[in-house]
Design an enzyme around this catalytic site. Structure first.
Site, PDB file in Angstrom:
ATOM      1  N   ASP A  28       0.829  -1.210   0.000  1.00  0.00           N
ATOM      2  CA  ASP A  28       0.000   0.000   0.000  1.00  0.00           C
ATOM      3  C   ASP A  28       0.864   1.261   0.000  1.00  0.00           C
ATOM      4  O   ASP A  28       1.992   1.254   0.500  1.00  0.00           O
ATOM      5  CB  ASP A  28      -0.921  -0.026   1.236  1.00  0.00           C
ATOM      6  CG  ASP A  28      -2.080   0.957   1.093  1.00  0.00           C
ATOM      7  OD1 ASP A  28      -2.405   1.337  -0.044  1.00  0.00           O
ATOM      8  OD2 ASP A  28      -2.658   1.330   2.130  1.00  0.00           O
ATOM      9  N   GLY A  31      -0.069   5.450  -4.388  1.00  0.00           N
ATOM     10  CA  GLY A  31      -0.663   6.726  -4.786  1.00  0.00           C
ATOM     11  C   GLY A  31      -0.071   7.882  -4.000  1.00  0.00           C
ATOM     12  O   GLY A  31       0.296   8.919  -4.569  1.00  0.00           O
ATOM     13  N   ARG A  41      -0.873   9.548  -9.630  1.00  0.00           N
ATOM     14  CA  ARG A  41      -0.908   8.361  -8.770  1.00  0.00           C
ATOM     15  C   ARG A  41      -0.346   7.113  -9.459  1.00  0.00           C
ATOM     16  O   ARG A  41       0.335   6.298  -8.845  1.00  0.00           O
ATOM     17  CB  ARG A  41      -2.354   8.071  -8.344  1.00  0.00           C
ATOM     18  CG  ARG A  41      -2.931   8.993  -7.305  1.00  0.00           C
ATOM     19  CD  ARG A  41      -4.374   8.586  -7.007  1.00  0.00           C
ATOM     20  NE  ARG A  41      -4.499   7.179  -6.675  1.00  0.00           N
ATOM     21  CZ  ARG A  41      -4.294   6.674  -5.457  1.00  0.00           C
ATOM     22  NH1 ARG A  41      -3.999   7.458  -4.457  1.00  0.00           N
ATOM     23  NH2 ARG A  41      -4.412   5.377  -5.249  1.00  0.00           N
ATOM     24  N   HIS A  45       2.261   3.236  -9.059  1.00  0.00           N
ATOM     25  CA  HIS A  45       2.026   1.818  -9.384  1.00  0.00           C
ATOM     26  C   HIS A  45       3.177   1.263 -10.236  1.00  0.00           C
ATOM     27  O   HIS A  45       3.612   0.135 -10.038  1.00  0.00           O
ATOM     28  CB  HIS A  45       0.692   1.639 -10.122  1.00  0.00           C
ATOM     29  CG  HIS A  45      -0.499   2.075  -9.305  1.00  0.00           C
ATOM     30  ND1 HIS A  45      -0.633   1.757  -7.971  1.00  0.00           N
ATOM     31  CD2 HIS A  45      -1.613   2.788  -9.633  1.00  0.00           C
ATOM     32  CE1 HIS A  45      -1.773   2.265  -7.518  1.00  0.00           C
ATOM     33  NE2 HIS A  45      -2.372   2.904  -8.494  1.00  0.00           N
ATOM     34  N   SER A  73      -7.673  -5.373  -4.931  1.00  0.00           N
ATOM     35  CA  SER A  73      -8.747  -5.928  -4.091  1.00  0.00           C
ATOM     36  C   SER A  73     -10.083  -5.875  -4.826  1.00  0.00           C
ATOM     37  O   SER A  73     -10.237  -5.129  -5.808  1.00  0.00           O
ATOM     38  CB  SER A  73      -8.855  -5.151  -2.776  1.00  0.00           C
ATOM     39  OG  SER A  73      -9.524  -3.924  -2.981  1.00  0.00           O
ATOM     40  N   SER A  74     -11.034  -6.642  -4.326  1.00  0.00           N
ATOM     41  CA  SER A  74     -12.362  -6.638  -4.962  1.00  0.00           C
ATOM     42  C   SER A  74     -13.013  -5.263  -4.833  1.00  0.00           C
ATOM     43  O   SER A  74     -13.953  -4.944  -5.544  1.00  0.00           O
ATOM     44  CB  SER A  74     -13.245  -7.737  -4.368  1.00  0.00           C
ATOM     45  OG  SER A  74     -13.120  -7.795  -2.966  1.00  0.00           O
ATOM     46  N   GLU A  75     -12.491  -4.436  -3.921  1.00  0.00           N
ATOM     47  CA  GLU A  75     -13.037  -3.083  -3.730  1.00  0.00           C
ATOM     48  C   GLU A  75     -12.310  -2.046  -4.599  1.00  0.00           C
ATOM     49  O   GLU A  75     -12.785  -0.917  -4.758  1.00  0.00           O
ATOM     50  CB  GLU A  75     -12.920  -2.653  -2.257  1.00  0.00           C
ATOM     51  CG  GLU A  75     -13.874  -3.393  -1.318  1.00  0.00           C
ATOM     52  CD  GLU A  75     -13.465  -4.833  -1.044  1.00  0.00           C
ATOM     53  OE1 GLU A  75     -12.244  -5.116  -1.020  1.00  0.00           O
ATOM     54  OE2 GLU A  75     -14.351  -5.691  -0.901  1.00  0.00           O
ATOM     55  N   LEU A 139      10.324 -20.765  -5.027  1.00  0.00           N
ATOM     56  CA  LEU A 139       9.333 -19.885  -4.384  1.00  0.00           C
ATOM     57  C   LEU A 139       7.960 -19.993  -5.062  1.00  0.00           C
ATOM     58  O   LEU A 139       7.867 -20.030  -6.283  1.00  0.00           O
ATOM     59  CB  LEU A 139       9.837 -18.438  -4.494  1.00  0.00           C
ATOM     60  CG  LEU A 139       8.897 -17.343  -3.987  1.00  0.00           C
ATOM     61  CD1 LEU A 139       8.891 -17.299  -2.460  1.00  0.00           C
ATOM     62  CD2 LEU A 139       9.294 -15.982  -4.542  1.00  0.00           C
ATOM     63  N   ARG A 194       2.113  -4.816   6.103  1.00  0.00           N
ATOM     64  CA  ARG A 194       1.360  -3.792   5.364  1.00  0.00           C
ATOM     65  C   ARG A 194       2.187  -2.520   5.343  1.00  0.00           C
ATOM     66  O   ARG A 194       2.548  -1.984   6.400  1.00  0.00           O
ATOM     67  CB  ARG A 194      -0.006  -3.503   5.981  1.00  0.00           C
ATOM     68  CG  ARG A 194      -0.750  -2.444   5.143  1.00  0.00           C
ATOM     69  CD  ARG A 194      -2.191  -2.237   5.509  1.00  0.00           C
ATOM     70  NE  ARG A 194      -2.806  -1.329   4.534  1.00  0.00           N
ATOM     71  CZ  ARG A 194      -4.069  -1.371   4.144  1.00  0.00           C
ATOM     72  NH1 ARG A 194      -4.874  -2.271   4.651  1.00  0.00           N
ATOM     73  NH2 ARG A 194      -4.538  -0.518   3.258  1.00  0.00           N
ATOM     74  N   ARG A 200      -4.865  -1.824   8.943  1.00  0.00           N
ATOM     75  CA  ARG A 200      -6.095  -2.597   8.731  1.00  0.00           C
ATOM     76  C   ARG A 200      -5.817  -3.708   7.719  1.00  0.00           C
ATOM     77  O   ARG A 200      -4.796  -3.691   7.029  1.00  0.00           O
ATOM     78  CB  ARG A 200      -7.233  -1.690   8.270  1.00  0.00           C
ATOM     79  CG  ARG A 200      -6.926  -0.823   7.063  1.00  0.00           C
ATOM     80  CD  ARG A 200      -8.123   0.047   6.663  1.00  0.00           C
ATOM     81  NE  ARG A 200      -7.778   0.954   5.594  1.00  0.00           N
ATOM     82  CZ  ARG A 200      -7.730   2.288   5.706  1.00  0.00           C
ATOM     83  NH1 ARG A 200      -7.979   2.869   6.855  1.00  0.00           N
ATOM     84  NH2 ARG A 200      -7.418   3.046   4.669  1.00  0.00           N
ATOM     85  N   SER A 202      -8.131  -4.668   5.282  1.00  0.00           N
ATOM     86  CA  SER A 202      -8.739  -4.343   3.991  1.00  0.00           C
ATOM     87  C   SER A 202      -9.179  -5.572   3.190  1.00  0.00           C
ATOM     88  O   SER A 202      -8.909  -5.665   1.985  1.00  0.00           O
ATOM     89  CB  SER A 202      -7.789  -3.470   3.147  1.00  0.00           C
ATOM     90  OG  SER A 202      -7.529  -2.257   3.803  1.00  0.00           O
TER      91      SER A 202
END
Ligand code: IPE
Ligand code: IPE
Ligand code: MG
Length: 259
Positions: A28, A31, A41, A45, A73-75, A139, A194, A200, A202
């Protein structure tokens, strides 16, 4: 007091090694990294993908067996269309460019998440990449894409019920569902990282993180690297994983093992 009837997967306590077997990362802060530099942003990436490559290399070098990365993420579909499109094209490019390198380094690639939402081209590249690397023994790199922990749990329940339509609900325990989770091929993560300062989950691996050690760092993902990774591993080595037991019991166990 009698032992509870419900079987818990966490009764299987993994051996604590100096190097964690499975590391799961929420990458995370891309951005914000870019915004701080007055860049769009999406520049974050692009830079973030470079860090992914470094971390894969380092994980393999260290002998980590499973590296699981939350890429989308799905969100994340809720983001501006241009950013979603950019992420999709970056994903496609990475599949086109990086898979051969992964294969030549004996890395096995796995995708978890509802990939049916991606374009046919991406889906095809994913299948090909998984097939190409399926017999690799190094791996295991898992990319979570259009992944949600709640989706994973629901999916496991659905698939379990499809295979066991007349099951008695009282007979369902944790191990009944285990084979139906998208990460059933791997042990639960030992270390969760994270980046980006948020503390969190997420909707990442909700079921699998039950007893994972959780490491949070303020560093944005594009600034994360070998040194920061080493800091997290050093932190991990100092954790005492008790899995519900007492510290005293763990010390006793070590003494017995060394006797
Ligand atoms: C993580 O970085 C990458 C993805 C979610 C794809 P973000 O894009 O969430 O970066 P911030 O959190 O907005 O800085
Ligand atoms: C989590 O990051 C998802 C990925 C890193 C792929 P987000 O940036 O989407 O998480 P929230 O929205 O801040 O919780
Ligand atoms: Mg974010």
């Amino acid at each position: 007091m009698s032992k509870p009837i419900i079987a818990s997967s966490t009764l299987i306590i993994p051996e604590t090694h100096i190097i964690p077997t499975h590391v799961a990362i929420i990458m995370d802060g891309n951005g914000r990294w870019a915004s701080q530099r007055f860049l769009p942003r999406v520049a974050g990436h692009t830079k973030g993908l470079e860090v992914v490559k470094k971390m894969v290399e380092e994980s393999a070098r260290l002998g980590i067996k499973y590296l699981t990365l939350f890429a989308f993420s799905s969100e994340n579909w809720r983001r501006p269309k241009e950013e979603v499109n950019f992420l999709m094209s970056l994903f496609l490019k990475a599949l086109e460019k990086e898979v051969v390198k992964l294969h030549s380094n004996n890395i096995k690639l796995k995708l978890i998440g509802d990939i049916s939402a991606f374009t046919a081209e991406i889906q095809e590249k994913i299948s090909k990449a998984e097939l190409l690397t399926v017999n690799n023994t190094g791996l295991v790199l898992t990319i979570a894409a259009n992944y949600g922990g709640r989706w994973d749990i629901l999916n496991a329940i659905r698939n379990f019920l499809q295979n066991n339509p007349s099951v008695d609900p009282n007979q369902i325990d944790e191990s009944s569902l285990t084979p139906y989770f998208s990460m059933s091929f791997a042990p639960e993560p030992d270390l969760f990282i994270r980046t980006g300062g948020e503390q969190r989950v997420s909707n990442f691996l909700l079921w699998q993180l039950a007893y994972t050690e959780m490491y949070f760092t303020e560093k944005f993902w594009p600034d994360f690297g070998v040194e920061s990774f080493n800091d997290s591993l050093k932190w991990y080595r100092q954790r005492e994983r008790r899995f519900g037991q007492t510290s005293h019991q763990l010390v006793e166990k070590t003494e017995i093992n060394h006797a």
